[in-house]
Motif scaffolding. Structure first.
Motif, PDB file in Angstrom:
ATOM      1  N   LYS A 197      10.288  -4.806  -1.332  1.00 29.00           N
ATOM      2  CA  LYS A 197       9.235  -5.573  -2.009  1.00 29.00           C
ATOM      3  C   LYS A 197       7.852  -5.143  -1.521  1.00 29.00           C
ATOM      4  N   TYR A 198       6.947  -4.977  -2.482  1.00 29.88           N
ATOM      5  CA  TYR A 198       5.557  -4.612  -2.188  1.00 29.88           C
ATOM      6  C   TYR A 198       4.778  -5.859  -1.780  1.00 29.88           C
ATOM      7  N   TYR A 199       3.926  -5.710  -0.751  1.00 30.20           N
ATOM      8  CA  TYR A 199       3.155  -6.860  -0.262  1.00 30.20           C
ATOM      9  C   TYR A 199       1.856  -7.114  -1.036  1.00 30.20           C
ATOM     10  N   GLU A 200       1.421  -6.147  -1.841  1.00 29.58           N
ATOM     11  CA  GLU A 200       0.006  -6.075  -2.236  1.00 29.58           C
ATOM     12  C   GLU A 200      -0.743  -5.558  -0.998  1.00 29.58           C
ATOM     13  N   GLY A 221       7.634  -3.257   8.635  1.00 31.72           N
ATOM     14  CA  GLY A 221       6.640  -2.205   8.843  1.00 31.72           C
ATOM     15  C   GLY A 221       5.450  -2.705   9.652  1.00 31.72           C
ATOM     16  N   ASP A 222       4.282  -2.157   9.362  1.00 29.61           N
ATOM     17  CA  ASP A 222       3.099  -2.495  10.162  1.00 29.61           C
ATOM     18  C   ASP A 222       2.388  -3.761   9.692  1.00 29.61           C
ATOM     19  N   THR A 223       3.083  -4.597   8.882  1.00 34.47           N
ATOM     20  CA  THR A 223       2.527  -5.932   8.661  1.00 34.47           C
ATOM     21  C   THR A 223       2.761  -6.801   9.899  1.00 34.47           C
ATOM     22  N   TRP A 224       3.581  -6.309  10.835  1.00 37.70           N
ATOM     23  CA  TRP A 224       3.780  -7.028  12.101  1.00 37.70           C
ATOM     24  C   TRP A 224       3.796  -6.043  13.261  1.00 37.70           C
ATOM     25  N   TRP A 225       2.940  -6.284  14.235  1.00 37.03           N
ATOM     26  CA  TRP A 225       2.970  -5.586  15.519  1.00 37.03           C
ATOM     27  C   TRP A 225       3.345  -6.657  16.520  1.00 37.03           C
ATOM     28  N   SER A 235      -9.557   2.164   5.348  1.00 36.42           N
ATOM     29  CA  SER A 235      -9.783   3.377   4.546  1.00 36.42           C
ATOM     30  C   SER A 235      -8.800   3.499   3.383  1.00 36.42           C
ATOM     31  N   THR A 236      -7.598   2.920   3.550  1.00 38.96           N
ATOM     32  CA  THR A 236      -6.610   3.029   2.468  1.00 38.96           C
ATOM     33  C   THR A 236      -6.128   1.645   2.026  1.00 38.96           C
ATOM     34  N   GLY A 237      -7.070   0.712   1.947  1.00 38.13           N
ATOM     35  CA  GLY A 237      -6.766  -0.558   1.275  1.00 38.13           C
ATOM     36  C   GLY A 237      -6.389  -1.729   2.153  1.00 38.13           C
ATOM     37  N   GLY A 238      -6.318  -1.545   3.475  1.00 40.22           N
ATOM     38  CA  GLY A 238      -5.963  -2.654   4.354  1.00 40.22           C
ATOM     39  C   GLY A 238      -7.148  -3.560   4.624  1.00 40.22           C
ATOM     40  N   SER A 239      -6.865  -4.791   5.097  1.00 44.66           N
ATOM     41  CA  SER A 239      -7.924  -5.732   5.474  1.00 44.66           C
ATOM     42  C   SER A 239      -7.309  -6.827   6.339  1.00 44.66           C
ATOM     43  N   ILE A 240      -8.143  -7.551   7.067  1.00 42.89           N
ATOM     44  CA  ILE A 240      -7.623  -8.664   7.876  1.00 42.89           C
ATOM     45  C   ILE A 240      -6.991  -9.716   6.972  1.00 42.89           C
ATOM     46  N   ASP A 241      -7.610  -9.999   5.828  1.00 40.74           N
ATOM     47  CA  ASP A 241      -7.034 -11.021   4.943  1.00 40.74           C
ATOM     48  C   ASP A 241      -5.696 -10.560   4.357  1.00 40.74           C
ATOM     49  N   GLY A 242      -5.592  -9.284   4.022  1.00 43.50           N
ATOM     50  CA  GLY A 242      -4.320  -8.753   3.546  1.00 43.50           C
ATOM     51  C   GLY A 242      -3.252  -8.818   4.623  1.00 43.50           C
ATOM     52  N   GLN A 243      -3.658  -8.517   5.856  1.00 39.82           N
ATOM     53  CA  GLN A 243      -2.721  -8.563   6.988  1.00 39.82           C
ATOM     54  C   GLN A 243      -2.210 -10.001   7.184  1.00 39.82           C
ATOM     55  N   ILE A 244      -3.107 -10.989   7.054  1.00 41.46           N
ATOM     56  CA  ILE A 244      -2.699 -12.400   7.196  1.00 41.46           C
ATOM     57  C   ILE A 244      -1.779 -12.808   6.038  1.00 41.46           C
ATOM     58  N   GLN A 245      -2.133 -12.409   4.821  1.00 42.22           N
ATOM     59  CA  GLN A 245      -1.284 -12.758   3.663  1.00 42.22           C
ATOM     60  C   GLN A 245       0.114 -12.156   3.791  1.00 42.22           C
ATOM     61  N   SER A 271       9.778 -17.257  15.217  1.00 41.91           N
ATOM     62  CA  SER A 271       8.731 -17.883  16.042  1.00 41.91           C
ATOM     63  C   SER A 271       7.784 -16.826  16.610  1.00 41.91           C
ATOM     64  N   ASP A 272       8.310 -15.617  16.914  1.00 40.56           N
ATOM     65  CA  ASP A 272       7.437 -14.521  17.388  1.00 40.56           C
ATOM     66  C   ASP A 272       6.446 -14.134  16.287  1.00 40.56           C
ATOM     67  N   LEU A 273       6.962 -14.059  15.068  1.00 39.10           N
ATOM     68  CA  LEU A 273       6.121 -13.669  13.939  1.00 39.10           C
ATOM     69  C   LEU A 273       5.070 -14.744  13.641  1.00 39.10           C
ATOM     70  N   ALA A 274       5.460 -16.014  13.808  1.00 42.63           N
ATOM     71  CA  ALA A 274       4.503 -17.115  13.586  1.00 42.63           C
ATOM     72  C   ALA A 274       3.369 -17.040  14.611  1.00 42.63           C
ATOM     73  N   GLU A 275       3.692 -16.637  15.830  1.00 38.50           N
ATOM     74  CA  GLU A 275       2.673 -16.499  16.873  1.00 38.50           C
ATOM     75  C   GLU A 275       1.664 -15.412  16.508  1.00 38.50           C
ATOM     76  N   PHE A 276       2.177 -14.326  15.926  1.00 42.43           N
ATOM     77  CA  PHE A 276       1.308 -13.236  15.458  1.00 42.43           C
ATOM     78  C   PHE A 276       0.381 -13.741  14.351  1.00 42.43           C
ATOM     79  N   ARG A 277       0.941 -14.463  13.377  1.00 40.50           N
ATOM     80  CA  ARG A 277       0.138 -15.013  12.282  1.00 40.50           C
ATOM     81  C   ARG A 277      -0.953 -15.934  12.843  1.00 40.50           C
TER      82      ARG A 277
END
Ligand SMILES: [Zn+2]
Length: 331
Positions: A197-200, A221-225, A235-245, A271-277
């Motif tokens: 599935k594509y994230y936008e 992928g790199d939606t989570w570190w 440079s290729t379409g990323g943003s903090i708001d996109g990362q949060i979404q 819960s690890d992922l929620a901490e990142f968000r």
């Protein structure tokens, strides 16, 4: 106070300090540079060190590949760029992400140690080099490559990543994903259902998740570190708001039992992922408030809007100052 010195002078002093065994951070404190000046000096240092991309490649060339069995017939290989997932079975191995090409011998050894089956399929989570540099050799040994259409688009032409101060040449034809999609796709391999599935636009404009729905394992992928500040590629379409979404989309798609494979860092749970968000949301709020007050980037970095998170999240490639800059650019 900011002590103004020429960047050549700073670099010369810093090199001398390093020869004497003084760390860069300690040196910057010694000469009384502001965080902003430190950021500038660090940019110069990256240039002196030939940039972050060769640093990542060198690290991969020296790294051991560790195999982590995850659940059922799914494992993760860690050590070359982004985390590589491996699904085994009668149809041959399916890989998610390709690591760096310099790691070919180590990755090939790790895959052979799992079993002797061929590699038949590769899926890229997004276009970045630490996830796709190995595409060419994996294709040459028989892997068909699937990805979002923007991964193919980005790899097809020379692409600049400002945040890395690096321009990547167009990839060779064999490295390009031959099968692409735009929104969603479902495939079957090794009697396993796999939903893509594509994230936008999120971390880039090419990010997808790969969900092994029966095993309840997802590679995001790199939606989570996991445990470190993320790089965000404006440079290729990323943003903090996109990362949060994307983080919100991940949380909505999983349960407490789902095993989540991040782009970087150890495999984790909801819960690890929620901490990142929560970290992303809080730092975004802090940085946006400072920017709204009219503070410059240097002034915002000096106010340390990430301070509460730095001990845990600021220990990898993306420093607190660099992450503040990445957030500032998008609010
Ligand atoms: Zn990436």
């Amino acid at each position: 106070m900011f002590v103004r010195k020429s960047s050549e002078k700073i670099n010369e002093l810093m090199k001398r300090a390093e020869r004497m065994g003084t760390s860069r951070r300690h040196f910057l404190e010694l000469v009384g540079l502001s965080a902003g000046a430190a950021l500038l000096a660090r940019r110069r240092l990256f240039a002196d060190e030939k940039g972050i991309v060769p640093t990542m490649v060198n690290a991969a060339a020296q790294a051991k590949i560790t195999i982590h069995p995850i659940r059922r017939n799914i494992s993760v290989l860690e050590g070359s760029g982004g985390n590589i997932a491996v699904l085994t079975g009668k149809d041959g191995k399916l890989l998610i992400d390709a690591g760096f090409a310099v790691s070919r011998p180590a990755i090939a050894n790790a895959l052979t140690s799992i079993n002797a089956d061929p590699i038949t399929h590769l899926i890229n989570t997004h276009w970045h080099t630490d996830h796709t540099d190995g595409n060419a050799w994996l294709h040459s040994v028989g892997a068909a490559i699937t990805a979002h259409e923007n991964t193919r688009k980005r790899l097809s032409v020379a692409t600049r990543v400002e945040g890395w101060h690096w321009t990547f040449p167009a990839a060779p034809a064999g490295a390009l994903p031959a099968k692409t999609f735009t929104a969603e796709q479902e495939i079957r391999q090794n009697d396993t259902r796999i939903k893509l599935k594509y994230y936008e636009p999120a971390h880039t404009d090419s990010d997808i998740w790969i969900h092994f729905t029966d095993a309840d394992v997802i590679h995001v992928g790199d939606t989570w570190w996991n445990g470190v500040y993320p790089f965000i590629d404006y440079s290729t379409g990323g943003s903090i708001d996109g990362q949060i979404q994307a983080a919100e989309a991940n949380l909505a798609a999983i349960t407490d039992k789902t095993i989540i494979i991040p782009g970087h860092g150890p495999v984790g749970c909801k819960s690890d992922l929620a901490e990142f968000r929560d970290m992303l949301v809080t730092i975004r709020r802090n940085v946006a408030a400072l920017k709204k007050q009219g503070r410059t980037l240097d002034e915002t970095i000096a106010a340390q809007p990430t301070a509460a998170f730095d001990a845990k999240w600021g220990q990898f490639l993306i420093t607190p100052a660099a992450f503040t800059g990445l957030v500032y650019a998008g609010v």
